[in-house]
Design a protein around this motif. Structure first.
Motif, short mmCIF file in Angstrom:
data_model
loop_
_atom_site.label_atom_id
_atom_site.label_comp_id
_atom_site.label_asym_id
_atom_site.label_seq_id
_atom_site.Cartn_x
_atom_site.Cartn_y
_atom_site.Cartn_z
N SER A 26 1.41 11.83 -13.22
CA SER A 26 1.82 13.24 -13.23
C SER A 26 1.23 14.12 -14.08
CB SER A 26 3.25 13.35 -12.99
OG SER A 26 3.81 12.93 -14.61
N LEU A 65 0.76 -1.42 -0.03
CA LEU A 65 0.08 -0.08 0.10
C LEU A 65 0.82 1.20 -0.06
CD1 LEU A 65 -2.91 1.17 0.27
CD2 LEU A 65 -2.70 1.16 2.47
N VAL A 66 2.06 1.16 0.76
CA VAL A 66 2.83 2.27 1.16
C VAL A 66 3.52 2.68 -0.50
CG1 VAL A 66 4.84 3.43 1.90
CG2 VAL A 66 3.06 2.33 3.44
N THR A 93 2.53 1.80 -3.25
CA THR A 93 1.46 2.00 -4.24
C THR A 93 1.16 3.48 -4.25
OG1 THR A 93 0.40 -0.15 -4.16
CG2 THR A 93 -0.80 1.69 -5.17
N TYR A 94 1.24 4.18 -3.12
CA TYR A 94 0.95 5.53 -2.89
C TYR A 94 2.20 6.30 -3.33
CZ TYR A 94 -3.69 4.91 -1.28
OH TYR A 94 -5.24 4.90 -1.02
N LEU A 95 3.43 5.74 -2.97
CA LEU A 95 4.67 6.45 -3.43
C LEU A 95 4.83 6.54 -4.87
CD1 LEU A 95 7.09 5.21 -0.70
CD2 LEU A 95 5.93 7.61 -0.88
N HIS A 137 2.44 5.93 -7.42
CA HIS A 137 1.04 6.25 -8.14
C HIS A 137 1.57 7.86 -8.51
CE1 HIS A 137 -2.84 6.50 -9.51
NE2 HIS A 137 -2.96 7.59 -8.97
N PRO A 138 1.83 8.74 -7.73
CA PRO A 138 1.75 10.22 -8.31
C PRO A 138 3.02 10.13 -9.53
CG PRO A 138 2.05 10.11 -5.92
CD PRO A 138 1.98 8.61 -6.25
#
Length: 69
Positions: A64, A52-53, A55-57, A59-60
């Motif tokens: 972009s 999960l961490v 993925t959130y790191l 994903h941006p």
């Protein structure tokens, strides 16, 4: 001939004595404190949090070009 007689007597003694010799049985092993399922579940939760961490790191960086906010 003497050795054969001694060996025969020893064999007869062992044949008659061995049925009366009984070994002590070993004490049963203690029950395990954990069967491993709780450890496996903890590892699974940890891996899910890491995924999960990550993925959130990541994903941006992929999104972009999109402006949602």
């Amino acid at each position: 001939m003497g050795r054969a007689l001694v060996l025969a007597i020893l064999a007869l003694v062992l044949v008659f004595v061995t049925p009366y010799v009984e070994a002590q049985s070993m004490a049963p092993a203690p029950a395990p404190a954990s069967d491993g399922t709780s450890i496996d579940q903890g590892i699974a939760y940890l891996l899910m949090i890491v995924a999960l961490v990550l993925t959130y790191l990541i994903h941006p960086l992929d999104a972009s070009s999109y402006h949602f906010f």
